[in-house]
Motif scaffolding. Structure first.
Motif, PDB file in Angstrom:
ATOM      1  N   LEU A  21       0.750  -1.212  -0.206  1.00  0.00           N
ATOM      2  CA  LEU A  21      -0.046  -0.104  -0.070  1.00  0.00           C
ATOM      3  C   LEU A  21       0.962   1.117   0.062  1.00  0.00           C
ATOM      4  O   LEU A  21       0.787   2.140  -0.842  1.00  0.00           O
ATOM      5  CB  LEU A  21      -0.913   0.157   1.138  1.00  0.00           C
ATOM      6  CG  LEU A  21      -1.819   1.242   1.437  1.00  0.00           C
ATOM      7  CD1 LEU A  21      -2.829   1.366   0.115  1.00  0.00           C
ATOM      8  CD2 LEU A  21      -2.490   1.010   2.697  1.00  0.00           C
ATOM      9  N   ARG A  22       1.852   1.122   0.964  1.00  0.00           N
ATOM     10  CA  ARG A  22       2.536   2.435   0.799  1.00  0.00           C
ATOM     11  C   ARG A  22       3.497   2.565  -0.617  1.00  0.00           C
ATOM     12  O   ARG A  22       3.929   3.598  -0.750  1.00  0.00           O
ATOM     13  CB  ARG A  22       3.839   2.204   2.019  1.00  0.00           C
ATOM     14  CG  ARG A  22       3.180   2.415   3.378  1.00  0.00           C
ATOM     15  CD  ARG A  22       4.050   2.313   4.430  1.00  0.00           C
ATOM     16  NE  ARG A  22       4.979   3.358   4.236  1.00  0.00           N
ATOM     17  CZ  ARG A  22       6.185   3.531   4.932  1.00  0.00           C
ATOM     18  NH1 ARG A  22       6.497   2.724   5.912  1.00  0.00           N
ATOM     19  NH2 ARG A  22       6.625   4.710   5.164  1.00  0.00           N
ATOM     20  N   ASP A  24       2.282   1.755  -3.266  1.00  0.00           N
ATOM     21  CA  ASP A  24       1.304   2.246  -4.451  1.00  0.00           C
ATOM     22  C   ASP A  24       1.239   3.841  -4.119  1.00  0.00           C
ATOM     23  O   ASP A  24       0.995   4.608  -5.004  1.00  0.00           O
ATOM     24  CB  ASP A  24       0.049   1.689  -4.196  1.00  0.00           C
ATOM     25  CG  ASP A  24      -0.051   0.323  -4.656  1.00  0.00           C
ATOM     26  OD1 ASP A  24       0.861  -0.106  -5.323  1.00  0.00           O
ATOM     27  OD2 ASP A  24      -1.126  -0.713  -4.254  1.00  0.00           O
ATOM     28  N   CYS A  25       0.875   4.260  -2.825  1.00  0.00           N
ATOM     29  CA  CYS A  25       0.994   5.808  -2.487  1.00  0.00           C
ATOM     30  C   CYS A  25       2.159   6.632  -3.044  1.00  0.00           C
ATOM     31  O   CYS A  25       2.000   7.568  -3.469  1.00  0.00           O
ATOM     32  CB  CYS A  25       0.648   5.854  -0.912  1.00  0.00           C
ATOM     33  SG  CYS A  25      -0.865   5.286  -0.353  1.00  0.00           S
ATOM     34  N   ALA A  26       3.201   5.834  -2.635  1.00  0.00           N
ATOM     35  CA  ALA A  26       4.586   6.687  -3.228  1.00  0.00           C
ATOM     36  C   ALA A  26       4.511   6.821  -4.687  1.00  0.00           C
ATOM     37  O   ALA A  26       4.932   7.843  -5.129  1.00  0.00           O
ATOM     38  CB  ALA A  26       5.591   5.826  -2.827  1.00  0.00           C
ATOM     39  N   MET A  28       1.850   7.010  -6.608  1.00  0.00           N
ATOM     40  CA  MET A  28       0.615   8.127  -6.850  1.00  0.00           C
ATOM     41  C   MET A  28       0.961   9.550  -6.388  1.00  0.00           C
ATOM     42  O   MET A  28       0.585  10.375  -6.929  1.00  0.00           O
ATOM     43  CB  MET A  28      -0.646   7.573  -6.361  1.00  0.00           C
ATOM     44  CG  MET A  28      -1.233   6.459  -6.962  1.00  0.00           C
ATOM     45  SD  MET A  28      -1.596   6.622  -8.843  1.00  0.00           S
ATOM     46  CE  MET A  28      -2.530   7.958  -8.721  1.00  0.00           C
ATOM     47  N   ALA A  29       1.701   9.603  -5.366  1.00  0.00           N
ATOM     48  CA  ALA A  29       2.383  11.105  -4.920  1.00  0.00           C
ATOM     49  C   ALA A  29       2.357  11.906  -5.727  1.00  0.00           C
ATOM     50  O   ALA A  29       1.685  13.093  -5.646  1.00  0.00           O
ATOM     51  CB  ALA A  29       3.220  10.969  -3.753  1.00  0.00           C
ATOM     52  N   TRP A  32      -0.579  13.775  -7.384  1.00  0.00           N
ATOM     53  CA  TRP A  32      -1.703  14.772  -6.267  1.00  0.00           C
ATOM     54  C   TRP A  32      -1.091  15.994  -6.240  1.00  0.00           C
ATOM     55  O   TRP A  32       0.215  16.115  -5.910  1.00  0.00           O
ATOM     56  CB  TRP A  32      -1.756  14.129  -5.174  1.00  0.00           C
ATOM     57  CG  TRP A  32      -2.585  12.699  -5.199  1.00  0.00           C
ATOM     58  CD1 TRP A  32      -3.467  12.317  -5.982  1.00  0.00           C
ATOM     59  CD2 TRP A  32      -2.137  11.714  -4.073  1.00  0.00           C
ATOM     60  NE1 TRP A  32      -3.751  10.833  -5.872  1.00  0.00           N
ATOM     61  CE2 TRP A  32      -3.025  10.402  -4.757  1.00  0.00           C
ATOM     62  CE3 TRP A  32      -1.495  11.271  -3.334  1.00  0.00           C
ATOM     63  CZ2 TRP A  32      -3.125   9.325  -4.136  1.00  0.00           C
ATOM     64  CZ3 TRP A  32      -1.542   9.939  -2.497  1.00  0.00           C
ATOM     65  CH2 TRP A  32      -2.204   9.148  -2.917  1.00  0.00           C
TER      66      TRP A  32
END
Length: 69
Positions: A21-22, A24-26, A28-29, A32
């Motif tokens: 999950l982390r 994936d977030c990295a 996508m950051a 944003w």
């Protein structure tokens, strides 16, 4: 003939762990954007009116120990 392969940017493993999950977030950051800092001023209590809470919501919060007791 139909091509049934659909490209996807989502990970195939939807039951991933926290590290997945982390990651994936990295990834996508960069997509944003943060809003500019918004400074809000205090509102006079006399201007706050008309707030209504549905009875069902009030009962739900009342039943939660950290809110109701």
């Amino acid at each position: 003939m139909t091509n049934l392969k659909v490209p996807t940017s989502a990970p195939a493993d939807l039951e991933g762990d926290l590290a997945s999950l982390r990651g994936d977030c990295a990834r996508m950051a960069p997509h944003w954007t943060a809003q500019e800092r918004i400074v809000s001023r205090p509102v006079s209590p006399s201007l706050i009116h008309g707030v209504r809470v549905p009875a069902s919501s009030a009962r739900m919060l009342e039943a939660m120990p950290e809110y109701g007791n």
